[in-house]
Write a protein that holds these residues in place. Structure first.
Motif, short mmCIF file in Angstrom:
data_model
loop_
_atom_site.label_atom_id
_atom_site.label_comp_id
_atom_site.label_asym_id
_atom_site.label_seq_id
_atom_site.Cartn_x
_atom_site.Cartn_y
_atom_site.Cartn_z
N MET A 1 0.82 -1.21 0.00
CA MET A 1 0.00 0.00 0.00
C MET A 1 0.86 1.26 0.00
SD MET A 1 -3.35 0.52 0.08
CE MET A 1 -4.51 1.83 0.33
N LYS A 2 1.98 1.20 0.81
CA LYS A 2 2.86 2.36 0.90
C LYS A 2 3.51 2.64 -0.44
CE LYS A 2 4.28 2.48 5.75
NZ LYS A 2 5.35 2.23 6.70
N ARG A 3 3.82 1.55 -1.19
CA ARG A 3 4.48 1.75 -2.48
C ARG A 3 3.47 2.08 -3.55
NH1 ARG A 3 8.12 -3.67 -2.48
NH2 ARG A 3 9.08 -3.33 -0.47
N LEU A 4 2.21 1.69 -3.31
CA LEU A 4 1.19 1.83 -4.35
C LEU A 4 0.86 3.30 -4.58
CD1 LEU A 4 -0.89 0.41 -6.20
CD2 LEU A 4 -2.45 0.36 -4.26
N PHE A 5 0.63 4.06 -3.46
CA PHE A 5 0.15 5.43 -3.60
C PHE A 5 1.13 6.34 -4.33
CE2 PHE A 5 -3.30 8.13 -2.67
CZ PHE A 5 -2.81 9.40 -2.41
N PRO A 6 2.46 6.30 -3.96
CA PRO A 6 3.39 7.19 -4.69
C PRO A 6 3.51 6.82 -6.17
CG PRO A 6 4.36 6.44 -2.63
CD PRO A 6 3.12 5.64 -2.84
N SER A 7 3.25 5.56 -6.50
CA SER A 7 3.41 5.15 -7.89
C SER A 7 2.22 5.56 -8.76
CB SER A 7 3.59 3.63 -7.97
OG SER A 7 2.39 3.01 -7.53
N MET A 8 1.15 6.04 -8.12
CA MET A 8 -0.03 6.46 -8.89
C MET A 8 0.23 7.81 -9.51
SD MET A 8 -3.27 5.74 -6.43
CE MET A 8 -3.58 4.21 -5.65
N ASN A 9 -0.41 8.00 -10.67
CA ASN A 9 -0.34 9.34 -11.25
C ASN A 9 -1.43 10.21 -10.61
OD1 ASN A 9 -2.83 8.86 -12.53
ND2 ASN A 9 -1.85 8.06 -14.38
N GLY A 10 -1.46 11.47 -10.99
CA GLY A 10 -2.38 12.42 -10.36
C GLY A 10 -3.83 12.01 -10.50
N GLN A 11 -4.18 11.54 -11.70
CA GLN A 11 -5.55 11.14 -11.97
C GLN A 11 -5.95 9.96 -11.08
OE1 GLN A 11 -6.72 11.15 -16.23
NE2 GLN A 11 -7.38 9.06 -15.82
N GLN A 12 -5.06 9.01 -10.93
CA GLN A 12 -5.36 7.83 -10.12
C GLN A 12 -5.48 8.19 -8.64
OE1 GLN A 12 -2.02 5.57 -11.48
NE2 GLN A 12 -3.26 4.38 -12.92
N LYS A 13 -4.66 9.15 -8.20
CA LYS A 13 -4.74 9.59 -6.80
C LYS A 13 -6.09 10.24 -6.53
CE LYS A 13 0.18 10.27 -5.90
NZ LYS A 13 1.29 11.22 -5.82
N LEU A 14 -6.54 11.06 -7.51
CA LEU A 14 -7.85 11.71 -7.33
C LEU A 14 -8.97 10.68 -7.30
CD1 LEU A 14 -7.54 14.89 -9.59
CD2 LEU A 14 -7.82 14.83 -7.12
N MET A 15 -8.85 9.65 -8.13
CA MET A 15 -9.88 8.59 -8.13
C MET A 15 -9.89 7.87 -6.80
SD MET A 15 -10.33 6.77 -11.80
CE MET A 15 -8.78 6.82 -12.66
N ALA A 16 -8.69 7.59 -6.27
CA ALA A 16 -8.60 6.91 -4.97
C ALA A 16 -9.21 7.78 -3.88
CB ALA A 16 -7.14 6.60 -4.65
N LEU A 17 -8.94 9.09 -3.94
CA LEU A 17 -9.50 10.02 -2.95
C LEU A 17 -11.02 10.03 -3.04
CD1 LEU A 17 -9.09 12.26 -0.82
CD2 LEU A 17 -8.95 13.89 -2.69
N ALA A 18 -11.56 10.08 -4.28
CA ALA A 18 -13.02 10.10 -4.46
C ALA A 18 -13.65 8.82 -3.90
CB ALA A 18 -13.36 10.26 -5.94
N ILE A 19 -12.99 7.68 -4.15
CA ILE A 19 -13.53 6.41 -3.63
C ILE A 19 -13.51 6.41 -2.10
CG2 ILE A 19 -13.13 3.92 -3.46
CD1 ILE A 19 -12.13 4.03 -6.36
N ALA A 20 -12.41 6.92 -1.53
CA ALA A 20 -12.32 6.98 -0.06
C ALA A 20 -13.43 7.86 0.51
CB ALA A 20 -10.95 7.52 0.35
N LEU A 21 -13.65 9.01 -0.11
CA LEU A 21 -14.70 9.91 0.37
C LEU A 21 -16.07 9.28 0.18
CD1 LEU A 21 -13.37 13.37 -0.93
CD2 LEU A 21 -13.51 12.61 1.43
N GLY A 22 -16.24 8.54 -0.90
CA GLY A 22 -17.52 7.87 -1.14
C GLY A 22 -17.81 6.81 -0.09
#
Lengths: 217, 205
Positions: A1-22
């Motif tokens: 998980m720690k390695r996954l987040f930094p490897s995401m691009n900006g778009q993927q980070k925003l998608m992950a944030l939206a899913i977390a908020l959802g």
């Protein structure tokens, strides 16, 4: 998980944030808007049917004469109507302010308007917000004028009715009105500004919530 | 809780027009920067070659939805006072179909046609003229269609009320649909691009 987040691009980070908020939103449920209320319809219906939600004008007149002030009497009419005449010990508060005011718990409130409609509507709203000890003055100002200020004795009344009428005459005189007999009754006399026979009690200590405007677009 | 600001008397009708003007400028700017002043980009949505409109719209929906939900949860927005129209299910489906046909044929929806016109595109201006004519024709023929227009009313309905679930569940579902749609849109764009590349190679050879 720690390695996954930094490897995401900006778009993927925003998608992950939206899913977390959802996901968090799903646990929150529905935000409390502080305006919806729960109504116990059967309890309300019972109060209306039993007549426990109304105060008779004669009882109120009796309390005022005896100096009993364990209630708040609220005049829901316009300021102009209130200044022309109002029931002694009453305070003029508009229906919207009555709803927005934070009343003390179990404070006894008696509502009246010109007739019963506005008072009944305000009563229902106060009940919906959880205020238990609220009543409507039966018949409103109209009933007060007809039965307290200007009671009428019909032409062919019984002895009991005549005795009651004598009491009513004294009450009417106390409040600045006058009794009428059936033969002398004409149109309702013009109600002049009457001096209150008793001192008004100090204004109730209440907090007023910030008022808001409800309008459509 | 003190918003929507207009409903809480923080400004009146006159100032609301100024605010509407400023929001309109910002919205037009955003649409133009997103490429939606160009009919080719809009129409390409329906040929699945460019899914830009889908991605931008869903991004906007999710952003606004999450923003409103959490502002309401924080007690800053009264969701009950946010205006939206009543639902008339069949007329609105039919209206949506007509709008969809117009979008594919003309390459614009009403807002983007104004953006296009503002940037000097002739096709946008003609589309806008068509809109005005359509509005006029609708107004003149309204007595004939008013029964249909007001048919199948559902009142002031929201998805949570319709499905009997909480607002949070609807937010979660819409987010999942949006993210899934976004990933799906990118996959479709890639496939269409590959296919287009393969077709070009065939033509050249």
């Amino acid at each position: 998980m720690k390695r996954l987040f930094p490897s995401m691009n900006g778009q993927q980070k925003l998608m992950a944030l939206a899913i977390a908020l959802g996901v968090i939103a799903a646990f929150i449920g529905t935000p409390d808007n502080h305006h919806s209320v729960k109504l116990d319809m059967s309890e309300l219906a019972r109060e209306i049917t039993d007549g426990h939600s109304t105060i008779q004008v004669k009882d109120l007149a009796d309390w005022i004469i005896k100096g009993k002030y364990d209630y708040g009497l609220i005049d829901l009419r316009t300021e102009k109507a209130y200044l022309e005449y109002s029931i002694p010990t009453s305070e003029n508060i508009s229906p919207s302010h009555v709803i927005d005011t934070e009343w003390m718990e179990n404070e006894k409130l008696i509502l009246y308007a010109e007739d019963g409609t506005t008072a009944a509507q305000t009563w229902a709203l106060l009940k919906a917000t959880g205020h238990k000890n609220v009543y409507v003055l039966s018949g409103g100002m109209k009933e007060w004028k007809d039965n307290i200020l200007f009671p009428v004795l019909a032409d062919h009344s019984s002895t009991v009715q005549k005795t009651e009428f004598e009491k009513s005459k004294e009450v009417a005189k106390y409040f600045g009105g006058h009794a009428q007999t059936g033969s002398t009754t004409q149109m309702m006399p013009e109600l002049q500004v009457l001096k209150s026979p008793v001192k008004r009690k100090p204004p109730m200590q209440t907090k007023t919530r910030k008022k808001k405007k409800r309008e459509g677009c | 809780m003190n918003s929507p600001f207009y409903k809480f008397d923080l400004f009146g009708d006159e100032f609301s027009l100024i605010i509407a003007f400023l929001i309109g400028i910002a919205f037009g700017f955003a649409l133009e920067r997103g490429g939606f002043g160009n009919a080719r980009i809009l129409a390409a949505q329906f040929y699945f070659t460019k899914m830009q409109m889908f991605k931008v719209m869903f991004t906007a929906i999710v952003t606004a939805m999450l923003g409103l939900f959490y502002l309401s949860w924080a007690g800053l927005v009264d969701l009950d006072l946010v205006y939206f129209g009543d639902t008339y299910i069949v007329p609105q489906i039919v209206g949506g179909l007509i709008l969809g046909c117009g979008l594919i044929i003309g390459g614009y929806c009403p807002g983007t046609s104004i953006v296009s016109s503002a940037t000097g595109r002739i096709d946008g201006m003609l589309f806008l003229a068509g809109i005005f004519f359509g509005i006029f024709a609708f107004g003149e023929s309204f007595p004939l269609i008013s029964d249909f227009y007001y048919s199948t009313p559902m009142g002031h309905v929201t998805l949570p009320h319709l499905f009997g679930v909480s607002y949070g569940i609807v937010v979660f579902v819409v987010v999942i649909i949006a993210v899934g749609g976004f990933i799906g849109a990118e996959w479709i764009e890639k496939r269409m691009a590959e296919r287009s590349g393969a077709d070009n190679e065939e033509v050249v050879s």
